[in-house]
Enzyme design. Structure first.
Site, PDB file in Angstrom:
ATOM      1  N   TYR A  67      42.787  68.687  33.916  1.00 58.76           N
ATOM      2  CA  TYR A  67      42.185  68.962  32.613  1.00 58.76           C
ATOM      3  C   TYR A  67      43.231  69.025  31.515  1.00 58.76           C
ATOM      4  O   TYR A  67      44.370  69.459  31.749  1.00 58.76           O
ATOM      5  CB  TYR A  67      41.463  70.313  32.639  1.00 58.76           C
ATOM      6  CG  TYR A  67      40.326  70.413  33.621  1.00 58.76           C
ATOM      7  CD1 TYR A  67      39.020  70.133  33.233  1.00 58.76           C
ATOM      8  CD2 TYR A  67      40.551  70.803  34.940  1.00 58.76           C
ATOM      9  CE1 TYR A  67      37.968  70.237  34.132  1.00 58.76           C
ATOM     10  CE2 TYR A  67      39.507  70.906  35.849  1.00 58.76           C
ATOM     11  CZ  TYR A  67      38.218  70.620  35.435  1.00 58.76           C
ATOM     12  OH  TYR A  67      37.185  70.717  36.330  1.00 58.76           O
ATOM     13  N   ASP A  81      35.095  81.392  26.327  1.00 54.13           N
ATOM     14  CA  ASP A  81      35.393  80.243  25.474  1.00 54.13           C
ATOM     15  C   ASP A  81      34.848  80.532  24.074  1.00 54.13           C
ATOM     16  O   ASP A  81      34.216  81.570  23.838  1.00 54.13           O
ATOM     17  CB  ASP A  81      34.833  78.934  26.052  1.00 54.13           C
ATOM     18  CG  ASP A  81      33.312  78.957  26.220  1.00 54.13           C
ATOM     19  OD1 ASP A  81      32.614  79.563  25.396  1.00 54.13           O
ATOM     20  OD2 ASP A  81      32.812  78.357  27.191  1.00 54.13           O
TER      21      ASP A  81
END
Length: 286
Positions: A67, A81
């Site tokens: 990622y 997040d």
């Protein structure tokens, strides 16, 4: 009927199941599954399996993934997040060198507690279902492996870019949260792009629009998922028949290991394990 693998560059705002539903409609094939969930905010490599190829989903889910992630320091949220409720916000006095030093504690085999906003089940309930009701339950830590973790650069005093190669079950937003906790200022994920999964990279991806325009022509053969294993071919019709009946076959001189086994006409039959010259099917795909 369509059979094969699509390597989709998942767009932001879509769930992985949204992508599968769209592919199901475009190709008019009910059997569609994906090889590893991406959160709606994430983009990037999403292997999608169509038709008989869905039998191989389990192999895609277990491999390494990579990622490119955005870490925002000074922020703690309910979802770990930037889409979640802000729980805490603090000034950041962390240098790139201090962040680099903190990364060392997260490399290798580590324990990670799954976030409440995840599909992990506790007593038959998905955690995100409980979280949406305002509930929080105890979660057992899980062992994961961070194979590579690299600081790519800084966007600002609070925002940093990371590259992470990790095992199945790793939550990158939890990694960002835990990094923030270790640094004493909090942290949250602000962007995520999967750059590799199941051995496929962004260079292999196609868009949903591409699939709408080109359809089945974009399907990769199922055996492309197992390109890391050497190929073998049955040596007689009798051997091929034994394989198709689920029986082991003997290929003298075959080195112990995992192989792609093909029929006499080139059909991909199975993934096989060789030991002492005898091949036993791990999974049939005919």
């Amino acid at each position: 009927m369509p059979n094969g693998i699509l390597i989709i560059d998942k767009p932001a705002g879509w769930t992985s199941m949204d992508v599968c539903a769209k592919i199901r409609g475009i190709l008019r094939e009910k059997r569609v599954g994906h090889g590893g969930t991406l959160d709606p905010m994430a983009t990037g490599v999403l292997p999608v399996f169509v038709g008989r190829a869905t039998r191989a989903v389990e192999f895609a889910e277990t491999g390494r993934k990579e990622y490119a992630a955005g870490l925002r320091l000074g922020l703690t949220t309910s979802t770990q997040d930037v889409t979640g409720e802000v729980l805490d916000s603090r000034p950041v006095h962390v240098s790139p060198a201090e962040l680099e030093a903190a990364l060392e504690g997260f490399r290798g085999e580590i324990s990670q507690i799954p976030p409440m906003y995840s599909a992990v089940k506790v007593q038959g309930k998905k955690l995100y279902e409980l979280a949406r009701k305002g509930k929080e339950v105890e979660r057992k830590p899980r062992r994961i492996t961070i194979y590579e973790l690299e600081l790519l650069g800084a966007e600002s005093r609070t925002d940093y870019r990371l590259r992470c190669q990790c095992s199945k079950g790793t939550y990158i937003r939890t990694l960002c949260h835990d990094l923030g906790q270790a640094l004493g200022c909090g942290g949250a994920l602000y962007s995520l792009r999967r750059t590799m999964a199941a051995g496929f990279t962004l260079a292999d991806t196609v868009s949903i629009q591409d699939v709408q325009e080109q359809g089945e022509a974009l399907l990769r053969p199922l055996d492309s998922l197992f390109a890391q294993y050497p190929p073998l071919t049955a040596r007689s019709p009798g051997q091929e028949k034994r394989v198709r009946c689920g029986n082991p076959v003997t290929l003298p001189g075959t080195v112990d290991g995992t192989y792609r086994l093909y029929g006499l006409e080139g059909d991909f039959l199975c993934l096989s394990q060789a030991r002492d010259g005898t091949l036993t099917s791990l999974k049939n795909f005919f």
